[in-house]
Design a protein around this motif. Structure first.
Motif, PDB file in Angstrom:
ATOM      1  N   LEU A   1      10.239  12.043  34.806  1.00 24.72           N
ATOM      2  CA  LEU A   1      10.267  10.587  34.766  1.00 24.72           C
ATOM      3  C   LEU A   1      11.111  10.072  33.610  1.00 24.72           C
ATOM      4  CD1 LEU A   1       6.534   9.879  35.524  1.00 24.72           C
ATOM      5  CD2 LEU A   1       8.443   9.852  37.092  1.00 24.72           C
ATOM      6  N   VAL A   2      11.246  10.924  32.596  1.00 30.39           N
ATOM      7  CA  VAL A   2      11.935  10.488  31.384  1.00 30.39           C
ATOM      8  C   VAL A   2      13.363  10.066  31.692  1.00 30.39           C
ATOM      9  CG1 VAL A   2      12.447  11.164  29.023  1.00 30.39           C
ATOM     10  CG2 VAL A   2      10.529  12.188  30.216  1.00 30.39           C
TER      11      VAL A   2
ATOM     12  N   TYR B   1       4.369   4.342  34.552  1.00 31.46           N
ATOM     13  CA  TYR B   1       3.309   4.745  33.621  1.00 31.46           C
ATOM     14  C   TYR B   1       2.162   3.752  33.621  1.00 31.46           C
ATOM     15  CZ  TYR B   1       6.062   8.553  31.714  1.00 31.46           C
ATOM     16  OH  TYR B   1       6.739   9.710  31.561  1.00 31.46           O
TER      17      TYR B   1
ATOM     18  N   LYS C   1      -7.590   9.996  30.323  1.00 37.59           N
ATOM     19  CA  LYS C   1      -6.316  10.168  31.028  1.00 37.59           C
ATOM     20  C   LYS C   1      -5.490   8.903  30.891  1.00 37.59           C
ATOM     21  CE  LYS C   1      -5.648  14.053  33.300  1.00 37.59           C
ATOM     22  NZ  LYS C   1      -4.440  14.836  33.010  1.00 37.59           N
ATOM     23  N   LYS C   2      -6.178   7.803  31.058  1.00 34.04           N
ATOM     24  CA  LYS C   2      -5.490   6.519  30.974  1.00 34.04           C
ATOM     25  C   LYS C   2      -4.854   6.370  29.597  1.00 34.04           C
ATOM     26  CE  LYS C   2      -6.472   1.591  31.264  1.00 34.04           C
ATOM     27  NZ  LYS C   2      -7.527   0.597  31.426  1.00 34.04           N
TER      28      LYS C   2
ATOM     29  N   PHE D   1      -4.067   8.643  27.579  1.00 36.08           N
ATOM     30  CA  PHE D   1      -2.984   9.618  27.433  1.00 36.08           C
ATOM     31  C   PHE D   1      -1.686   9.070  28.025  1.00 36.08           C
ATOM     32  CE2 PHE D   1      -0.862  13.409  29.303  1.00 36.08           C
ATOM     33  CZ  PHE D   1      -0.464  13.972  28.119  1.00 36.08           C
TER      34      PHE D   1
ATOM     35  N   ARG E   1      -0.289   6.296  25.950  1.00 38.36           N
ATOM     36  CA  ARG E   1       0.399   6.811  24.785  1.00 38.36           C
ATOM     37  C   ARG E   1       1.778   7.311  25.180  1.00 38.36           C
ATOM     38  NH1 ARG E   1       1.777  11.480  23.390  1.00 38.36           N
ATOM     39  NH2 ARG E   1       2.444  11.810  21.249  1.00 38.36           N
ATOM     40  N   PHE E   2       1.809   7.970  26.317  1.00 39.79           N
ATOM     41  CA  PHE E   2       3.069   8.496  26.814  1.00 39.79           C
ATOM     42  C   PHE E   2       4.039   7.352  27.078  1.00 39.79           C
ATOM     43  CE2 PHE E   2       5.542  11.567  29.177  1.00 39.79           C
ATOM     44  CZ  PHE E   2       5.277  12.694  28.440  1.00 39.79           C
TER      45      PHE E   2
ATOM     46  N   LEU F   1      -1.630   9.405  16.624  1.00 43.43           N
ATOM     47  CA  LEU F   1      -1.567   8.148  17.370  1.00 43.43           C
ATOM     48  C   LEU F   1      -1.231   6.989  16.439  1.00 43.43           C
ATOM     49  CD1 LEU F   1      -2.032   6.805  20.107  1.00 43.43           C
ATOM     50  CD2 LEU F   1      -4.331   6.309  19.353  1.00 43.43           C
TER      51      LEU F   1
END
Lengths: 159, 1353
Positions: B469-470, B481, B496-497, B499, B502-503, B567
């Motif tokens: 995706l990057v 995202y 997960k959300k 994560f 953050r991504f 973070l």
């Protein structure tokens, strides 16, 4: 040679123990790096705790659907595979590793899964022994060097 | 945004809203309230039929719907190459939103819109706020021709219907335009999107995706390992390309039908397209067509129609075997649960279909596999799997490869659908489908879907991550995202959300730089802040370690700190890029407050630097940003330094209690150990302050950080009525000595200076900042020089203050201004409160957890809300009004030193002055000398173990309590003259000091006060001590003493006056010599001068016996004093020995009754003796030596039992006389002896006098024996002594030597004479003793005092 990230997570999503290592098998292929030293790139290293943390969701979800302690492969993120094991006391063992490209097909994977299972079971033994220590309370970080050494020995044995 | 990946997005008409005609943003926003940028559903039924339309006449399918999806922004630059492939991506309609103005030129605006949005096919304008008067003229109801300008009435009553009409109008325009647009495609060769733009990037990404697919995912493989491998049949290439062309055309038309709401047509076209495309192996378009079919089917269900798919063709394309189909369609009938669910969930949609409504099981069975019988979710699942399969296949064809965007969005749409079904659970499906179509979040408490499990959905999501995706455009990345995040959120997978979020942030971070200074930046910041706050909650950064003990214990037990710090670093980077300074500042605060222990020192320095820089910038730009100080536990300890004498002032009540106590004890009938005097004074006398005096506090400040903490200002905060003034220029480091001069404060100490030197660079910066930024702090009223707490240490400071009111002063904390931080209140830390961490996870806790992490930190720090974490304490002091001050200004002794002889008396005087402006109206005196302590010690030691007899205890007590080392001579004068000591006046007091042995120093203690009122609790006592140094030299002392009985015939040598006294007594008729005894005392002169000593014994008030003698230095002289014997009539000798301290009487069981009686007797005898004895001495005055005078300490006299026997009268007295036998006359004594003749008869008369209170009875025994033998002969043996003692043949007795006294006994006060005749036969000297053995209770033996000495010749 694949690198591993192993962590033990307490009941409050707090890490009790973290270790990074790499497989001792087939280390001869790259002689430049000493065996056992993890070879995660920095970006992956940074992301590993996050991956482990996010997989907790899936572990907590999966624990109700199986009676097994070993939950097997629970998650993956790009090339990272996450295997998990949950103890009776709701302590989670999480093993992240980069799936190695050299493996050829499912046979190796099967073998891997078995050895990972064995690894988890023995870690559980270790953890229970640690828990028997009257000076250790649940959710405390495990700082014993002995524990560390034994984990690494198990890693060498199975992974 | 969330609508982008709705499952039915391909059926939505993208519509853009733009403001025109100088519409202000507030107006625009108001209009958007009326026309929200959301999905608008238009039924084809409501549109007027238009037979002119070639394709999209709404009349032909009145059930259909058109979904206008209103947007405010439609970035399509990245997806323009897909418009031919997936036309729904195109923005078809542009609506100008205008406010009504009289001069609005709609034509101009329409042209403008067309110019700006050439891609759109419809350009319309809605004019809001049109006056009602105008509206009829502009919106003519009769005019049915197509309009491109719509007027919306300002009045609110027909808002809704008017708006609907307008939307319908626009939709109608759209249909007309779409008709033309679709027609224009008929002759165009459609190409796959890849070939339109640069294919390089996409190829690369898809290759990677391919790699992943082949290697990693098992699920993918499994789902696609269908029995139908991609066939590459060699079909005629020409017909194939023709087929391809046709298929693509059909697919595109189907898409247009879908947009126009004609679902039946679209399904048909899609199916046709799919069949055609399958034939020519055009997998990309085939996949898209399949997707279109499933979309149409869902929408058909939504509008309540049924779908009819030609099963044979479909199943060949779907490659679903009959077996599988039948299993799918039968399972729902076999399992009863499914059936019921089916009917309820698909109730409206499937029920009308004849198959389902008559769904007898036999019918279904017989019909076998029918694709139309498969429940919708299963159908969609089959379709989507197939879609992905064909897309996947397309990657083999380089030209017709699936674009990433199409692929990913297809997956996401499917997932969205699955989640919709999953969350919908068993609910009625009309609502469910509505939620799917409108992408509304639809939550059902019972999440128990039979179609999709969570893991199914997660597997689908995994597919997204198999792509890189990057490499996609940033906007697509964001969309993907955030959609994934919301999906995880829907599935309740919060971590997960987090994560993914953050991504997302990591992904967009590098692109953020460009967005600097754009409009809408605030929104952007706000949303990113929102994301961060959410992440903080998930990753446990919201633990309020500074205020909640539970949080703190959890944190200490081990949080995932590495994760959290990573973070937070990301957050810092992001906010710095965004230049979101307020948030950045809060982040730094959070890190410093909660993660100091995990940050290396250079990071801490960096953070501090950042904060300082931001504050500097904010001050320059007038942003008014401020930070609280990061450590709420700054003040660790506060101590009041009492820099005066601690006893100087004490409350009057305390003082009175001390003095009155003894009296109370006397009054009490018995000793009550529990009756302790109550602690009446509530405060410690150490903590008494006087108003307007300057005092100091010792404050311990901690610095847990790796950088220096600079304190700019410090103010004491009090509670209650009493306030203080903080003397800011007196704040300085504390280094041991209390009275440090302010000038010395600059050189704090060596180590600190060194530390300063090292960090000079940074300090300069901070100094400049602080002066530049906060000029108000650098006024004269602030701390004179910056006070610095060195890194990772704590430091003591002295803070001067001045209480301003009288009463209870309660210091609760400090307002401290540190470095660049704002001024803040800090409480005094007492103890840490700990709570055991919970061992189990709080499952519901997460949702209830506090939000607004960053604001909470700042708020906690600002409010100093640390109550839960620690216990705080207050410093309570007492402020009293100004007190008088009495000071010594003169003493008549030189330097306060004096030498005294033991027992010497000396007069001196002191002068005192009241220096204060307060009147003294209370004055009392007391004394202290150095002998008190050892005596007290001895006394206390004895009381514990009962070692000292009562008489000795009395002796010590006497010395402590009765002996007065000082005496005020002018007490009367003082009382008369000085009733009060006025301010600035003097007083003179005369004293007499009495030298006591062992005294080294002594003190006069003057207690004085200004008694303000009768309420004693408001009065305070102050002290003045006048120390005197004394050296005592020995003078006269008693070396020994004895008491001898006095007999009339006792020979006393060389003491004329004693003799004369005796003679006088003998001669006197009234007295007898045996009433007296002789007191001998040896007095030694240890001084080096002659001392004249005089002793006197007073018999009664009038008469006394005096002795005067001069004693040479170093000589001892014996004094003889006749002393009157003490009779039990005069003194009660059996009284218990008193205690001067009023101690409780404790019976001593170690001594016998008789011993105790003896002790009492001796005590009282000595007491009476001392009462009557008096003495004084003086020096023989010469010119060289001054006159000294004093007295001997007679208490050195000790009486032995023997002495006491001599001193006291016995109660029964025996007197003997010898009578001549013939005349019955007493024979005269010669000296001490009776001279008797041998062979003559004499009578011995014994007189017994009974002075007791009872009758006595007894036996009188005579004991005559020869005396000369005793003195002359050497005693050889007991027999011999016996023989020699015998009076055989020496004295003849006429009667018996032992005889009872008398039968009746002797009455009290009576006397009796007993006669005994005897004859002495042999010459010699005899002694005749008499003994009376009483037969009473005591069996006393009374011996005659004066034995008879007889010399017979």
């Amino acid at each position: 040679m694949s690198s591993y990230y192993f962590s033990i997570i307490g009941t409050r999503d707090n890490p009790l123990y973290e270790v990074e290592f790499s497989s001792f098998k087939s280390s001869s292929s790259s002689s430049s790096t000493p065996p056992g030293i993890s070879q995660f790139t920095d970006s992956v290293k940074e992301i590993l705790p996050f991956v482990s943390n996010s997989s907790l969701d899936l572990i907590e979800d999966a624990q109700w659907s199986t009676s097994q302690f070993n939950l097997g492969r629970i998650d993956s993120f790009y090339g990272l595979l996450v295997y998990a094991f949950i103890t009776q006391g709701n302590i989670k063992f999480i093993l992240c590793f980069e799936s190695s490209t050299t493996n050829n097909g499912n046979v190796t994977q099967k073998y891997d899964e078995n050895s990972i299972k064995q690894f988890f079971i023995e870690i559980n033994d270790l953890y229970v022994k640690c828990l028997l220590n009257p000076f250790y309370a649940v959710n405390d970080a495990i700082t014993s060097p002995d524990f560390d050494l034994k984990v690494k020995l198990l890693a060498k044995k199975y992974l | 945004m969330s609508t982008v990946y709705g499952y039915t997005t391909p059926a939505n008409v993208k519509t853009l809203l733009v403001p025109i005609n100088k519409c202000t943003s507030t107006q625009f926003n108001r209009h958007l309230q009326v026309l929200p940028p959301d999905m608008h559903e238009v039924r084809l039924l409501d549109l007027s039929p238009n037979t002119d339309l070639q394709y999209f006449n709404p009349q032909t399918f009145p059930n259909g719907r058109i979904f206008l999806d209103l947007h405010l922004a439609a970035p399509e630059a990245n997806s323009i190459f897909l418009h031919d492939f997936e036309p729904f991506r195109k923005t078809f309609v542009v609506i100008g939103v205008a406010s009504y103005t009289a001069d609005i030129n709609v034509e101009y605006h329409l042209e403008n819109l067309a110019k700006h949005y050439p891609g759109a096919i419809v350009h319309n304008i809605i004019v809001f706020d049109t006056p009602t008067s105008e509206i009829n003229g502009l919106n003519r109801a009769s005019d049915h021709s197509a309009k491109s300008v719509f007027y919306h009435d300002a009045s609110s009553d027909h808002n809704l219907t008017a708006l609907e009409t307008i939307i319908c109008g626009i939709t109608q325009n759209f249909l007309v335009a779409l008709d033309t647009y679709a027609a224009s495609y008929t002759n165009i060769t459609l190409r796959s999107p890849v070939s339109i733009t640069d294919s390089y990037i996409l190829t690369k990404t898809i290759n990677q995706a391919q790699k992943r697919l082949s290697s990693g995912s098992t699920s993918f493989k499994v789902s696609f390992s269908g029995p139908n491998p991609p066939s590459s049949n060699p079909i005629d290439s020409k017909s194939k390309s023709q087929q391809r062309h046709n298929g693509r055309q059909l697919k595109l038309m189907a898409n247009f039908y879908l947009l126009a709401g004609k679902y039946v047509d679209s399904v048909q076209h899609f199916i046709d397209a799919a069949i055609t495309l399958k034939k020519c192996d055009d997998y990309l378009w085939l996949g898209s067509a399949l997707e279109g079919i499933s979309n149409s089917v869902v929408l058909l269900h939504y509008i309540g129609s049924n779908h009819q798919l030609s099963s044979s063709l479909i199943s060949s394309i779907l490659s679903v075997s009959k077996m599988k189909l039948s299993s799918l369609s039968t399972t729902d009938l076999l399992s009863p649960k499914r059936t019921s669910v089916d009917q309820s969930s698909n109730g409206r949609t499937i029920a009308p279909s004849p198959r389902s409504s008559v769904s007898g099981s036999s019918f279904s069975f017989s019909s076998g596999a029918d694709i139309n019988a498969i429940p919708l979710p299963e159908l969609i699942k089959i379709f989507s799997a197939r879609v992905l399969f064909y897309y996947d296949q397309s990657t083999n064809d380089f030209e017709n490869m699936v674009p990433d965007l199409v692929y990913v969005e297809s997956i996401l749409r499917t997932i969205k659908f699955m989640i919709g079904i999953y969350l919908g659970g068993n609910d009625s499906s009309s609502l469910l489908l509505q939620s799917i179509v409108f992408c509304k979040s639809y939550s059902n408490t019972i999440v128990n879907s039979q179609f999709f499990s969570k893991s199914d959905i997660l597997k689908e999501i995994d597919k997204v991550f198999q792509l890189q995706l990057v490499d996609m455009g940033i906007i697509e990345q964001c969309r993907i995202y955030s959609t994934l995040a919301s999906m995880y959120g829907d599935l309740d997978l919060v971590r997960k959300k987090a994560f993914i979020l953050r991504f997302l942030i990591v992904g967009i971070l590098p692109k953020l730089n460009a967005s600097d200074g754009q409009i809408g930046k605030n929104d952007q910041n706000q949303s990113i802040r929102g994301i961060f706050e959410y992440l903080f909650t998930i990753y446990g950064i919201n633990l309020e370690t500074e205020s909640s003990p539970i949080d703190a214990s959890i944190q200490s037990q081990g949080n995932w700190v590495s994760l959290q710090i990573q973070l937070l670093r990301l957050c810092l980077r992001t906010t710095e890029t965004l230049k979101d300074y307020p948030f950045h500042l809060k982040l730094c605060t959070l890190l410093l407050t909660r993660y100091t222990h995990c940050l290396p020192s250079d990071d801490q320095h960096k953070l501090k630097g950042k904060i300082e820089r931001i504050l500097f910038l904010s001050n320059r730009n007038n942003l008014k940003l401020s930070v609280p100080y990061w450590d709420p536990f700054l003040v660790r300890k506060v101590k009041f330094i009492n820099n005066r004498n601690r006893d100087e002032v004490m409350p009057f009540l305390d003082y009175q209690n001390n003095t009155i106590n003894t009296d109370e004890e006397v009054n009490a009938p018995f000793f009550d150990p529990y009756n302790k005097p109550l602690a009446s004074s509530t405060f410690n006398k150490d903590k008494i302050l006087i108003r307007d005096d300057v005092y100091q506090l010792k404050v311990q400040l901690q610095n847990p950080f790796a950088f220096e903490v600079e304190i700019n200002d410090l103010t004491i905060v009090t509670e209650g009525n009493v306030t203080v003034q903080t003397l800011k220029n007196q704040i300085r480091p504390f280094n041991g000595t209390q009275y440090q001069q302010p000038t010395a404060s600059r050189s704090i100490n060596g180590s600190l200076n060194k530390a300063r030197a090292v960090t000079t660079g940074s300090r300069k910066v901070t100094g400049a900042n602080s002066t530049g930024m906060q000029p108000s702090l650098v006024s004269s009223n602030t701390v004179n020089s910056a006070i610095v707490v060195p890194p990772c240490s704590s430091e003591h400071f002295v803070v001067g203050f001045k209480p301003l009111q009288v009463g209870e002063l309660k210091i609760i904390g400090f307002n401290i201004c540190i470095g660049v931080c704002e001024e803040q209140f800090f409480r005094i830390v007492d103890k840490e409160l700990t709570k055991v961490a919970l061992k189990v996870k709080d499952m519901d806790g997460r949702s209830a957890k506090k939000e607004n992490t960053l604001d909470k930190v700042c708020q906690n720090l600002r409010n100093n809300s640390i109550d839960g974490r620690i216990s705080t304490k207050n410093l309570v002091l007492h402020v009293i009004p100004p007190q008088p001050a009495l000071s010594l200004i003169g003493i008549s002794m030189t330097n306060g030193w004096i030498m005294l002889l033991e027992g010497e008396r000396f007069n001196f005087s002191i002068r005192l002055a009241n220096n204060s402006s307060v009147l003294i109206n209370y004055l009392s005196f007391s004394f202290w000398d150095s002998t008190i302590e050892p005596l007290n010690k001895k006394l206390n030691a004895s009381s514990g173990s009962q070692t000292l007899p009562a008489s000795d205890v009395y002796e010590i007590e006497w010395y402590l309590l009765q002996f007065k080392p000082f005496r005020i001579l002018n007490k009367e004068t003082i009382m008369e003259k000085y009733r009060t000591i006025d301010p600035q006046s003097e007083i003179k007091i005369d004293y007499e000091i009495n030298g006591r042995r062992g005294m080294k120093e002594s003190k006069i203690i003057l207690e004085y006060a200004h008694k303000e009122s009768e309420d004693l609790s408001k009065n305070y006592i102050k002290y003045v001590n006048i120390p005197l140094n004394v050296s005592i030299m020995p003078s006269l002392e008693i070396v020994g003493c004895d008491i001898l009985p006095l007999f009339s015939d006792l020979i006393l040598e060389n003491l004329d006056n004693v003799l004369s006294f005796i003679t006088k007594v003998i001669k006197a008729d009234t007295e007898e010599i045996s009433d007296y005894c002789l007191f001998l005392v040896d007095i030694r002169n240890s001084w080096n001068e002659k001392l004249s000593c005089s002793l006197s014994y007073s018999f009664d008030e009038t008469s006394s016996f005096d002795v005067n003698e001069v004693i040479e230095p170093g000589k001892t002289t014996r004094f003889l004093l006749p002393v009157k014997r003490v009779s039990s009539k005069d003194v009660d000798l059996t009284k218990p020995i008193p205690s001067l301290r009023n101690k409780q009487f404790v019976k001593n069981y170690t001594i016998t009754e008789a011993e105790e009686m003896q002790m009492r007797e001796i005590f009282w005898l000595r007491n009476s003796l001392l009462e009557k004895l008096s003495n004084h001495w003086k020096t023989i005055e010469t010119k060289a030596t001054g006159k000294r005078a004093g007295s001997i300490d007679l208490r050195a006299i000790r009486l032995s039992t023997k002495m006491s026997n001599v001193l006291v009268y016995s109660k029964i007295r025996l007197l003997t006389t010898i009578l001549d036998d013939g005349q019955q006359q007493p024979v005269a004594k010669e000296g001490t002896q009776y001279l008797l003749k041998i062979d003559e008869f004499y009578t011995l008369r014994t007189t017994i006098i009974n002075n007791t209170e009872s009758t006595i009875n007894g036996i009188l025994r005579h004991l005559p024996f020869p005396m000369s033998i005793l003195s002359n002969t050497v005693v050889h043996s007991a027999n011999l002594i016996k023989a020699q003692m015998s009076i055989d043949r020496k004295i003849l007795i006429n009667g018996v030597l032992q005889s009872p006294v008398c039968k009746k006994g002797i009455e009290p006060g009576d006397k009796i004479d007993l006669d005994l005749g005897f004859v002495i036969l042999e010459k010699g000297e005899y002694e005749w003793g008499t003994v009376l053995d009483t037969l009473n209770k005591d069996n006393l033996q009374i011996v005659g005092r004066e034995p008879l000495y007889i010399s017979a010749s």
